[in-house]
Design a protein around this motif. Structure first.
Motif, PDB file in Angstrom:
ATOM      1  N   ASN A 182      19.838   7.945  16.261  1.00 49.61           N
ATOM      2  CA  ASN A 182      18.924   8.419  16.628  1.00 49.61           C
ATOM      3  C   ASN A 182      17.080   8.160  15.707  1.00 49.61           C
ATOM      4  OD1 ASN A 182      16.444  10.324  14.308  1.00 49.61           O
ATOM      5  ND2 ASN A 182      16.444  10.870  16.400  1.00 49.61           N
ATOM      6  N   VAL A 183      16.200   7.457  16.501  1.00 48.67           N
ATOM      7  CA  VAL A 183      15.112   6.921  15.992  1.00 48.67           C
ATOM      8  C   VAL A 183      14.404   7.771  15.377  1.00 48.67           C
ATOM      9  CG1 VAL A 183      13.392   6.144  16.743  1.00 48.67           C
ATOM     10  CG2 VAL A 183      15.115   5.305  17.796  1.00 48.67           C
ATOM     11  N   HIS A 184      14.369   7.502  14.243  1.00 50.33           N
ATOM     12  CA  HIS A 184      13.529   8.663  12.870  1.00 50.33           C
ATOM     13  C   HIS A 184      12.140   7.418  12.271  1.00 50.33           C
ATOM     14  CE1 HIS A 184      12.977  12.297  10.809  1.00 50.33           C
ATOM     15  NE2 HIS A 184      13.149  11.483   9.674  1.00 50.33           N
ATOM     16  N   ALA A 185      11.425   8.338  12.862  1.00 48.02           N
ATOM     17  CA  ALA A 185      10.114   8.251  12.215  1.00 48.02           C
ATOM     18  C   ALA A 185       9.395   8.498  10.319  1.00 48.02           C
ATOM     19  CB  ALA A 185       8.837   8.626  13.243  1.00 48.02           C
ATOM     20  N   SER A 186      10.456   7.583   9.672  1.00 44.65           N
ATOM     21  CA  SER A 186      10.683   7.725   8.207  1.00 44.65           C
ATOM     22  C   SER A 186      11.257   7.100   7.647  1.00 44.65           C
ATOM     23  CB  SER A 186      10.190   9.233   7.453  1.00 44.65           C
ATOM     24  OG  SER A 186      11.534   9.416   7.498  1.00 44.65           O
ATOM     25  N   LEU A 187      10.615   6.117   6.488  1.00 44.05           N
ATOM     26  CA  LEU A 187      11.834   5.661   5.611  1.00 44.05           C
ATOM     27  C   LEU A 187      13.136   6.630   4.790  1.00 44.05           C
ATOM     28  CD1 LEU A 187       9.930   2.766   4.078  1.00 44.05           C
ATOM     29  CD2 LEU A 187      10.768   3.107   6.256  1.00 44.05           C
ATOM     30  N   LEU A 188      14.015   6.874   5.622  1.00 47.98           N
ATOM     31  CA  LEU A 188      14.616   7.374   4.450  1.00 47.98           C
ATOM     32  C   LEU A 188      15.403   7.189   4.159  1.00 47.98           C
ATOM     33  CD1 LEU A 188      16.333   8.917   8.522  1.00 47.98           C
ATOM     34  CD2 LEU A 188      15.436  10.565   7.100  1.00 47.98           C
ATOM     35  N   GLY A 244      -0.149  10.940   0.926  1.00 52.14           N
ATOM     36  CA  GLY A 244      -0.934   9.607   1.278  1.00 52.14           C
ATOM     37  C   GLY A 244       0.153   8.393   0.487  1.00 52.14           C
ATOM     38  N   GLU A 245       1.637   8.215   1.630  1.00 49.94           N
ATOM     39  CA  GLU A 245       2.218   7.520   1.256  1.00 49.94           C
ATOM     40  C   GLU A 245       1.185   5.845   1.674  1.00 49.94           C
ATOM     41  OE1 GLU A 245       4.543   6.886  -0.642  1.00 49.94           O
ATOM     42  OE2 GLU A 245       5.981   9.148   0.221  1.00 49.94           O
ATOM     43  N   LYS A 246       1.410   5.014   1.200  1.00 48.73           N
ATOM     44  CA  LYS A 246       1.319   3.582   2.148  1.00 48.73           C
ATOM     45  C   LYS A 246       2.161   2.828   2.445  1.00 48.73           C
ATOM     46  CE  LYS A 246      -2.095   3.533  -2.552  1.00 48.73           C
ATOM     47  NZ  LYS A 246      -2.488   2.710  -3.595  1.00 48.73           N
ATOM     48  N   GLU A 247       3.293   2.923   2.864  1.00 51.21           N
ATOM     49  CA  GLU A 247       3.866   2.443   3.471  1.00 51.21           C
ATOM     50  C   GLU A 247       4.707   3.996   4.251  1.00 51.21           C
ATOM     51  OE1 GLU A 247       7.201  -1.154   2.845  1.00 51.21           O
ATOM     52  OE2 GLU A 247       7.734   0.887   1.373  1.00 51.21           O
ATOM     53  N   THR A 248       5.587   3.302   5.424  1.00 46.70           N
ATOM     54  CA  THR A 248       6.332   4.225   5.995  1.00 46.70           C
ATOM     55  C   THR A 248       6.654   3.363   7.404  1.00 46.70           C
ATOM     56  OG1 THR A 248       6.833   5.891   7.587  1.00 46.70           O
ATOM     57  CG2 THR A 248       5.443   4.729   7.948  1.00 46.70           C
ATOM     58  N   GLY A 249       7.536   3.832   7.844  1.00 47.60           N
ATOM     59  CA  GLY A 249       8.823   3.065   8.833  1.00 47.60           C
ATOM     60  C   GLY A 249       9.037   4.132   9.714  1.00 47.60           C
ATOM     61  N   VAL A 250      10.211   3.075  10.418  1.00 45.09           N
ATOM     62  CA  VAL A 250      11.431   3.560  10.768  1.00 45.09           C
ATOM     63  C   VAL A 250      12.709   3.338  10.879  1.00 45.09           C
ATOM     64  CG1 VAL A 250      13.028   3.221  13.836  1.00 45.09           C
ATOM     65  CG2 VAL A 250       9.806   3.275  13.310  1.00 45.09           C
ATOM     66  N   SER A 251      13.149   4.443  10.448  1.00 43.97           N
ATOM     67  CA  SER A 251      14.903   4.715  10.280  1.00 43.97           C
ATOM     68  C   SER A 251      15.674   4.302  11.614  1.00 43.97           C
ATOM     69  CB  SER A 251      15.104   5.565   8.916  1.00 43.97           C
ATOM     70  OG  SER A 251      14.356   5.120   7.556  1.00 43.97           O
ATOM     71  N   ILE A 252      16.418   3.588  11.996  1.00 45.44           N
ATOM     72  CA  ILE A 252      17.671   4.012  12.954  1.00 45.44           C
ATOM     73  C   ILE A 252      19.075   4.478  12.566  1.00 45.44           C
ATOM     74  CG2 ILE A 252      19.138   3.058  14.945  1.00 45.44           C
ATOM     75  CD1 ILE A 252      15.358   3.089  15.235  1.00 45.44           C
ATOM     76  N   MET A 253      19.791   5.921  12.924  1.00 45.42           N
ATOM     77  CA  MET A 253      20.556   6.187  11.769  1.00 45.42           C
ATOM     78  C   MET A 253      21.990   6.668  13.333  1.00 45.42           C
ATOM     79  SD  MET A 253      19.965   9.641  10.405  1.00 45.42           S
ATOM     80  CE  MET A 253      19.625  10.656  12.220  1.00 45.42           C
ATOM     81  N   ASP A 276       1.460   6.356  16.827  1.00 48.05           N
ATOM     82  CA  ASP A 276       1.094   4.846  18.702  1.00 48.05           C
ATOM     83  C   ASP A 276       1.923   3.790  17.875  1.00 48.05           C
ATOM     84  OD1 ASP A 276      -0.178   6.684  20.064  1.00 48.05           O
ATOM     85  OD2 ASP A 276      -1.829   5.959  19.659  1.00 48.05           O
ATOM     86  N   ARG A 277       1.759   3.716  16.654  1.00 44.80           N
ATOM     87  CA  ARG A 277       2.943   2.164  15.975  1.00 44.80           C
ATOM     88  C   ARG A 277       3.913   2.214  16.262  1.00 44.80           C
ATOM     89  NH1 ARG A 277       1.461  -0.297  12.100  1.00 44.80           N
ATOM     90  NH2 ARG A 277       0.560   1.179  10.089  1.00 44.80           N
ATOM     91  N   LEU A 278       4.337   3.816  15.334  1.00 44.76           N
ATOM     92  CA  LEU A 278       5.585   3.087  14.928  1.00 44.76           C
ATOM     93  C   LEU A 278       6.529   3.759  16.918  1.00 44.76           C
ATOM     94  CD1 LEU A 278       5.541   6.095  11.687  1.00 44.76           C
ATOM     95  CD2 LEU A 278       6.194   3.739  11.578  1.00 44.76           C
ATOM     96  N   SER A 279       5.809   4.330  17.300  1.00 42.17           N
ATOM     97  CA  SER A 279       6.444   4.546  18.540  1.00 42.17           C
ATOM     98  C   SER A 279       6.688   3.416  19.132  1.00 42.17           C
ATOM     99  CB  SER A 279       5.892   5.370  19.761  1.00 42.17           C
ATOM    100  OG  SER A 279       4.508   4.709  20.188  1.00 42.17           O
ATOM    101  N   ALA A 280       6.048   1.812  19.140  1.00 46.05           N
ATOM    102  CA  ALA A 280       6.349   0.687  19.089  1.00 46.05           C
ATOM    103  C   ALA A 280       8.099   0.501  18.256  1.00 46.05           C
ATOM    104  CB  ALA A 280       4.778   0.268  19.023  1.00 46.05           C
ATOM    105  N   ILE A 281       6.901   0.284  17.158  1.00 51.42           N
ATOM    106  CA  ILE A 281       7.832  -0.412  16.474  1.00 51.42           C
ATOM    107  C   ILE A 281       9.467   0.505  16.387  1.00 51.42           C
ATOM    108  CG2 ILE A 281       8.372  -0.417  13.649  1.00 51.42           C
ATOM    109  CD1 ILE A 281       5.796  -0.293  13.679  1.00 51.42           C
ATOM    110  N   GLY A 282       9.744   1.214  16.788  1.00 49.12           N
ATOM    111  CA  GLY A 282      10.597   1.883  16.915  1.00 49.12           C
ATOM    112  C   GLY A 282      11.787   1.397  17.793  1.00 49.12           C
TER     113      GLY A 282
END
Length: 309
Positions: A105-111, A127-136, A166-172
């Motif tokens: 799974n491609v999940h759009a957060s820092l699990l 108000g998070e200042k950082e996020t990302g993609v977790s491959i699980m 849009d940014r996270l979909s490309a990162i994912g």
């Protein structure tokens, strides 16, 4: 690798497109059924289906995944791995275990933070200042499987959930290809998620839309960013519900919570912490979105007006 892809919205499209155009073989796509869209309720296929049909890939759209013939279809397709990206349905164990490499799974957060349906919006709303993609590696829990790969990114102070989407979909998509390459080489080192309650990113509903001006300016600003472009933050101005599309934090000293501090070309509203937000773009019901200066030309708002009442 032979891949069955399961996904539905725009977020999943870059992942599917990269899989198709790289060295992998996508043998089937599962997506949600077509849905009525717009005022005329035109029956419209999901973005993932539209892309799959462009490449002549078989598409399956079961109304229910559990109790359907989905597992039999997947067995016939004989994938090496099943890729799941914002599919929108809970997968039963018989599907999770139906490919040699299981379901990834491609999940759009820092699990483990922001498990659930709307991780991007809730990261911005909070108000998070950082996020990302977790491959699980998926298991039977809700976003609780072992983490295979993580990619982090900062969230801009004024970045909306739509822009971050849009940014996270490309990162994912990039992270997924890297994961599959490592998987084939045996180079992955799964990391178990810690146990505990790390919050749940529940679905976004219109009940979240009204702005509470007693909150801090930063909280109001985050609400506007987090609910853009759907369902949008709203507030009452002179008795009318107005969508607030874009705001900015201001150094101007405020007054009472919800009080209009300035309405000459600029629209400044005070918040509960005595600070202001500047409303940059807004929209009356049935009208076009416009900047505050243009809006004020046709909609008089007196200084001292209390909004949200």
């Amino acid at each position: 690798m032979r891949i069955v892809f399961m996904g539905t919205p725009d977020f999943a499209v870059p992942c599917l497109e990269d899989l198709i155009t790289c060295s992998h073989e996508v043998v089937g796509v599962f997506t949600q059924p077509d849905k009525p869209v717009g005022r005329k309720q035109v029956l419209t296929p999901p973005p993932v289906k539209q892309l799959a049909e462009k490449y002549n890939i078989p598409v399956y759209q079961p109304v229910r995944i559990k109790g359907s013939d989905a597992s039999e279809i997947i067995k016939r397709l004989s994938p090496d791995v099943i890729i799941v990206v914002a599919y929108g349905k809970i997968l039963p164990a018989e599907i999770l275990n139906s490919a040699p490499y299981g379901c990834i799974n491609v999940h759009a957060s820092l699990l483990p933070k922001y498990r659930g349906a709307a991780p991007i919006q809730w990261a911005v709303l909070s108000g998070e200042k950082e996020t990302g993609v977790s491959i699980m590696q998926m298991d039977e829990g809700l976003d609780t499987g072992d983490i295979l790969l993580v990619r982090k990114t900062d969230i801009g102070e004024n970045e909306t959930s739509e822009e971050l989407f849009d940014r996270l979909s490309a990162i994912g998509a990039d992270a997924l290809l890297e994961t599959l390459e490592l998987l084939e080489k045996g180079g992955l080192k799964p990391v178990k998620q810690p146990e505990g309650d790390f919050g749940y990113a529940r679905m976004i509903t219109k009940e979240l839309c009204p702005i509470d001006w007693s909150k801090s300016a930063l909280e109001v600003h985050n609400k506007v960013r987090g609910l853009q472009s759907w369902p949008c933050a709203i507030t009452l101005i002179n008795g009318r519900n107005i969508k607030i599309h874009k705001t900015a934090l201001s150094d101007i000293k405020g007054g009472k919570a919800g009080e209009v501090i300035e309405s000459n070309k600029k629209l400044m509203v005070s918040c509960g912490d005595g600070k202001c937000v500047e409303i940059l773009e807004l929209q009356s019901e049935g009208k076009k979105r416009m900047n505050a200066s243009a809006f004020l030309q046709g909609n008089k708002i007196e200084k001292g007006t209390m909004v949200g009442e």
